[in-house]
Design an enzyme around this catalytic site. Structure first.
Site, PDB file in Angstrom:
ATOM      1  CD  GLU A  93       0.588  -0.484 -13.139  1.00 16.17           C
ATOM      2  OE1 GLU A  93      -0.386  -1.069 -12.617  1.00 16.17           O
ATOM      3  OE2 GLU A  93       1.102   0.550 -12.675  1.00 16.17           O
ATOM      4  CG  HIS A 131       3.850  -0.054  -6.089  1.00 15.05           C
ATOM      5  ND1 HIS A 131       2.923   0.790  -6.662  1.00 15.05           N
ATOM      6  CD2 HIS A 131       4.957   0.717  -5.893  1.00 15.05           C
ATOM      7  CE1 HIS A 131       3.446   1.989  -6.814  1.00 15.05           C
ATOM      8  NE2 HIS A 131       4.678   1.981  -6.349  1.00 15.05           N
TER       9      HIS A 131
END
Length: 220
Positions: A93, A131
């Site tokens: 992340e 993603h």
């Protein structure tokens, strides 16, 4: 520079299914107001989400899940036929809301971390994906401001193709090329084009064009 993560354990993990090992690295952005807010959510058992690493805007690297474990970051999707992406990947992340450029400190820290992960797990650069690549239409991170070319130039992501596509654009050929490149999620033509553009041509609009094929073509 050797990465020394700050350990912030999350309870949200499990075992990798089917004796899977990391062969993908999935890059996300947090889309939250701060790194602290993202850490709190990724470590909250009620959220049922996590990632292996979080990199702050300042370049701090936090680790929440051990690399051998299965973090809950990818969700439903597919890449090169792999549907349980969580079992086959490491999730990173990035502290960014998605509407601005990523900080230099963050990018340098990401590059250092990727170098170590690729070497440690024998992951090839083609295995570093966004993603949005494995979940087209459902996810849009790390978004149009992420500098994929920078990673490619450093050998930390698969290089885009350079050959020119000279035939008349058609969705069947485009889908075939996209699937060969890894885009195997079951989505419609418009969503597939949007996902490929988000990775390679984020400013592009309009119908399918010859330039949409080039990144998916072989490199010279």
């Amino acid at each position: 520079m050797r990465v020394k993560p700050i350990w912030r354990p999350s309870p949200n993990f499990g075992i990798r299914r089917g004796d899977a090992r990391p062969e993908l690295i999935v890059i996300h952005h947090t889309a939250m107001k701060s790194c602290d807010a993202a850490l709190e959510r990724l470590c909250d058992p009620a959220s049922e989400v996590s990632a292996h690493f979080l990199i702050s805007e300042k370049g701090e690297v936090f680790q929440m899940v051990e690399e051998h474990a299965r973090a809950w970051h990818a969700g439903q999707g597919s890449w090169k036929g792999i549907t349980d992406v969580n079992s086959h990947s490491i999730g990173i992340e990035l502290d960014n809301y998605g509407n601005t450029a990523f900080s230099e400190s963050l990018l340098v820290a990401l590059e250092n971390l990727l170098q170590e992960l690729l070497k440690r797990h024998g992951i090839v650069p083609d295995g570093v994906i966004g993603h949005s690549d494995m979940a087209p239409g459902r996810k849009f991170d790390p978004g149009p401001h992420f500098d994929w070319k920078r990673l490619e130039q450093k050998g930390l992501a698969g290089k885009r193709g350079t050959l020119r596509f000279d035939a008349e654009p058609n969705t069947a050929t485009f889908r075939e090329l996209a699937q060969s490149a890894g885009y195997t999620a079951d989505v419609d033509d418009e969503t597939l084009l949007e996902a490929v553009r988000l990775r390679f041509r984020p400013s592009a609009t309009g119908p399918l064009a010859a330039d949409d094929y080039s990144p998916l073509m072989p490199t010279t």
